[in-house]
Scaffold this motif. Sequence first.
Motif, PDB file in Angstrom:
ATOM      1  N   PRO A   1      25.150 -42.849  23.773  1.00  0.00           N
ATOM      2  CA  PRO A   1      24.492 -41.663  23.195  1.00  0.00           C
ATOM      3  C   PRO A   1      23.034 -41.577  23.605  1.00  0.00           C
ATOM      4  CG  PRO A   1      24.771 -43.367  21.523  1.00  0.00           C
ATOM      5  CD  PRO A   1      25.519 -43.821  22.736  1.00  0.00           C
ATOM      6  N   VAL A   2      22.565 -40.348  23.836  1.00  0.00           N
ATOM      7  CA  VAL A   2      21.193 -40.126  24.267  1.00  0.00           C
ATOM      8  C   VAL A   2      20.335 -39.566  23.143  1.00  0.00           C
ATOM      9  CG1 VAL A   2      19.720 -38.830  25.849  1.00  0.00           C
ATOM     10  CG2 VAL A   2      21.850 -39.836  26.682  1.00  0.00           C
ATOM     11  N   HIS A   3      20.833 -38.599  22.417  1.00  0.00           N
ATOM     12  CA  HIS A   3      20.020 -37.988  21.353  1.00  0.00           C
ATOM     13  C   HIS A   3      19.910 -38.945  20.157  1.00  0.00           C
ATOM     14  CE1 HIS A   3      18.490 -35.078  18.458  1.00  0.00           C
ATOM     15  NE2 HIS A   3      18.246 -34.273  19.483  1.00  0.00           N
ATOM     16  N   PRO A   4      18.735 -39.064  19.552  1.00  0.00           N
ATOM     17  CA  PRO A   4      18.580 -39.959  18.392  1.00  0.00           C
ATOM     18  C   PRO A   4      19.529 -39.632  17.246  1.00  0.00           C
ATOM     19  CG  PRO A   4      16.432 -39.236  19.189  1.00  0.00           C
ATOM     20  CD  PRO A   4      17.461 -38.445  19.937  1.00  0.00           C
ATOM     21  N   TYR A   5      19.850 -38.355  17.096  1.00  0.00           N
ATOM     22  CA  TYR A   5      20.766 -37.967  16.021  1.00  0.00           C
ATOM     23  C   TYR A   5      22.174 -38.494  16.290  1.00  0.00           C
ATOM     24  CZ  TYR A   5      23.457 -34.970  12.872  1.00  0.00           C
ATOM     25  OH  TYR A   5      24.325 -34.495  11.912  1.00  0.00           O
ATOM     26  N   THR A   6      22.630 -38.391  17.527  1.00  0.00           N
ATOM     27  CA  THR A   6      23.944 -38.929  17.886  1.00  0.00           C
ATOM     28  C   THR A   6      23.991 -40.431  17.650  1.00  0.00           C
ATOM     29  OG1 THR A   6      24.082 -37.234  19.621  1.00  0.00           O
ATOM     30  CG2 THR A   6      25.704 -39.001  19.678  1.00  0.00           C
ATOM     31  N   ARG A   7      22.926 -41.126  18.027  1.00  0.00           N
ATOM     32  CA  ARG A   7      22.857 -42.569  17.793  1.00  0.00           C
ATOM     33  C   ARG A   7      22.918 -42.880  16.303  1.00  0.00           C
ATOM     34  NH1 ARG A   7      19.869 -45.546  22.162  1.00  0.00           N
ATOM     35  NH2 ARG A   7      18.867 -46.743  20.506  1.00  0.00           N
ATOM     36  N   GLY A   8      22.234 -42.073  15.493  1.00  0.00           N
ATOM     37  CA  GLY A   8      22.251 -42.293  14.047  1.00  0.00           C
ATOM     38  C   GLY A   8      23.629 -42.102  13.444  1.00  0.00           C
ATOM     39  N   LEU A   9      24.345 -41.071  13.901  1.00  0.00           N
ATOM     40  CA  LEU A   9      25.708 -40.837  13.403  1.00  0.00           C
ATOM     41  C   LEU A   9      26.616 -42.009  13.752  1.00  0.00           C
ATOM     42  CD1 LEU A   9      26.349 -37.063  14.205  1.00  0.00           C
ATOM     43  CD2 LEU A   9      25.843 -38.073  11.984  1.00  0.00           C
ATOM     44  N   LEU A  10      26.539 -42.479  14.990  1.00  0.00           N
ATOM     45  CA  LEU A  10      27.417 -43.564  15.426  1.00  0.00           C
ATOM     46  C   LEU A  10      27.096 -44.865  14.688  1.00  0.00           C
ATOM     47  CD1 LEU A  10      27.434 -42.773  19.241  1.00  0.00           C
ATOM     48  CD2 LEU A  10      29.367 -42.583  17.685  1.00  0.00           C
ATOM     49  N   ALA A  11      25.821 -45.083  14.346  1.00  0.00           N
ATOM     50  CA  ALA A  11      25.451 -46.292  13.609  1.00  0.00           C
ATOM     51  C   ALA A  11      25.996 -46.274  12.186  1.00  0.00           C
ATOM     52  CB  ALA A  11      23.930 -46.433  13.576  1.00  0.00           C
TER      53      ALA A  11
END
Length: 606
Positions: free
Chosen positions: A264-274
Motif C-alpha cells: 500500500p502507498v497511501h497512508p490511509y490504505t496502510r492504516g486500514l490494513l493494519a
Amino acid sequence: MTAESKPADAAASATPLAQPASVVRLEVRDLEIRVGKSGPDVVGDISFAVPAGQVLGLVGESGSGKTTVALALLGHTRRGLRISSGEVRLDGVDLLTLSRGDLRATRGARVAYVPQDPAAALNPTLRVGTQLREALRVHPGAVDDPAGRVLEVMREARLDAAPEMLRRYPHQLSGGQQQRVGLAMAFCCRPSLIVLDEPTTGLDVTTQRHVLDTVRSLCRSYGVAAVYVSHDLAVVGGLVAEVAVMYAGRIVEIGPTAKVFGDPVHPYTRGLLAAVPSPGRAETLAGIEGQPPRPGRRGRGCSFAPRCSFAIDECRSQAPEPVLIDSREVRCIRAADVRSAADARPAAVSGPGDDGRSPALSLRAISARYGRTPVLSGVDLDVPPDSCVALVGESGSGKTTVARCIVGLHGNWTGEITFQGARLSPRLRDRPRDAVRRIQYIFQNPYTSLNPRKTVGQIVAQPLEELLGLPFRERSERAARALEDVSLGRDFLSRYPDQLSGGERQRVAIARALVVEPDLLICDEVTSALDVSVQAVIVEELRRLQRERHLAMLFITHNLALVRSIAQQAVVLRDGAVVESGPVEQVLEHPTDAYTARLMADVPRL
C-alpha cells in the motif's frame, strides 16, 4: 484508474455470455454528487472501469461515500443528494442521460443491486418462487423461458431448485439462503452490471465463502461487471481483481488488488490494513486515530491530513492530485516517502489466564426450545472473571439463543445459569434490578436496536434512568463520556439514529451498554456492521475495559480472525451443542473437531 475503450453496442447487453473478458462493460468518468443544487459535493472526481467478468472492490470506512457511489451506478441517490456531473457508461450507454422510464426499465434488467440486509430486500409476504418470477415478469423478454430460468438461476445460486424451496417464505430460510435468493433475483435477467453492497456482512465464514464463490462464478459465467462494496478487506482481497480505496468522498488509491494490499502507498490504505485482525496471530489492532470528516464537510488540503502521521504543512493547504505509482493511482503528495517507510508490526497481546477463581458466569446443562423445536442441547459454558470467552459457530448453531437465555430474553430453557454465585431466573422480569444492570447485552443489528424517535443522548442515558434513577444532569454527563469512550463526540448527543452510519449506530449501542458500568458484557456480533478501523478501536476499547473494570465478556462472533485479538477462551457450537472448547490458541490452531477445522479453513485471509 480510468480506462479508455470503444463503446460496445448497447444491444449486446442481452447476451452477456458472448462478451469477452477484455471488454470494458462499466466505465465511470468524473462522477460528482452534491447536496441539493448548490451544496457541497459528497463524492467527486470518481473514475474507474470494470471489464466483463471481473469484480471491482470499493472499500473504506463508514461515511467514505462507498454506498453513495454504488447507488449512483443505478442512477439513484439518497434523498437530498443529486448527481451533478459525470458519466456512468454501461456497454457504451450513459445511464445518467436516460429518461426516468428508460432508467426504471434498465434497473433489474441490465443493472442489478444486492443490498446488505437480505431480510429487508425480500418481501416477507411472498414466497421465494413468486419473487423470482416477479423479477422476470417486470422485465418481459429478458429471457426466452422464464419458468426454466427460475430453476436454472436457483441451481446457479447453489440453492435447492425443488418445488418445496420455491414455496418457502423468506423467514423460513437461513441468512445465507436469503442472501443467495437475493443473488438469484439479481442474476435472473442476466444483467450486464451487478452492484453488491456489503452482501456478506452478517454471515458466518462458511456461508460467506459459499456466497462469494457464487458471486465469482456467476460473474465469470455471464461476463457481468460487478462492483463489490465492503469494509471487510480480507473478503475483498480474495474476490476482486482491482480495488478502490475511498476516503471522504474521493478515491485515494486504486489499482490491482495484489499491489494495493501487498504494497500500500497511501497512508490511509496502510492504516486500514493494519487494523485487519490476523487469524494466525493474537495481536494489538491499530485503529486509525481521529474521525473522518462528515460527508460534504472536507476542509482545505488533504482530507486525511488531520489523521495522518506523514502530514506536513503542504498537505493541510494543498489538495493532492492523483499520481501514477506502480500500476496505481494515488492521491498523496508524500506517496514516495510513505512507500519507503517501514511498516510497524502490531504487538502481540495476551490476556489473563485461568487463576483458579470461580467463574463469573456459569452455564450447566442448558437445553432450550422454540416452541417444540429444540435449539440447545446440554450446553456447558464458563466465563472467568476479567476474561473474554468467544462463542463461535455457523448461523443457526445456537449462539444467540445462548446469549438470550443468559440475559433473560428467552425463558424456555432448562438447566442452571449462575452469575457471581447467584442463580439467575429464566425470565428477565423476575430478576432484581441490580442483576439486570450488571449483565448488559449489545445486539447485532444497530438499525433495529435503537429507537428512531429518540436522540442519541436520550438512548444512551435511558438505562441510567431506568436502572440507577440518576438525575438528568448526571445522566447527560455520563452519556457524553460513554460516547467519547466509543470514539464518538458530544455533538452526537442531539442526533437521531437515521443521521448516523451503520458503524456509528453500533457504537451508540455499545455506549448504551457500557454507561451503567456492567460486570458482564454480552456482545452479539457487535463488530459485523463496523469497518475495520472502527472495529479495531472498539476491540481495543473492550480490551481496555476488560482490564480496568475487571469486566467479563461473552463475545459472539463469526469473525474467527477477530477472536485471536480479544478472547482468551473459545467455545465452538454446532447444532446447539458444544463440540470443542479451550484456550483460543489450542482451539484455532490445533482443532480436534472436524467442524472447527472446516470453520478455520473458510476464514478469509489477506
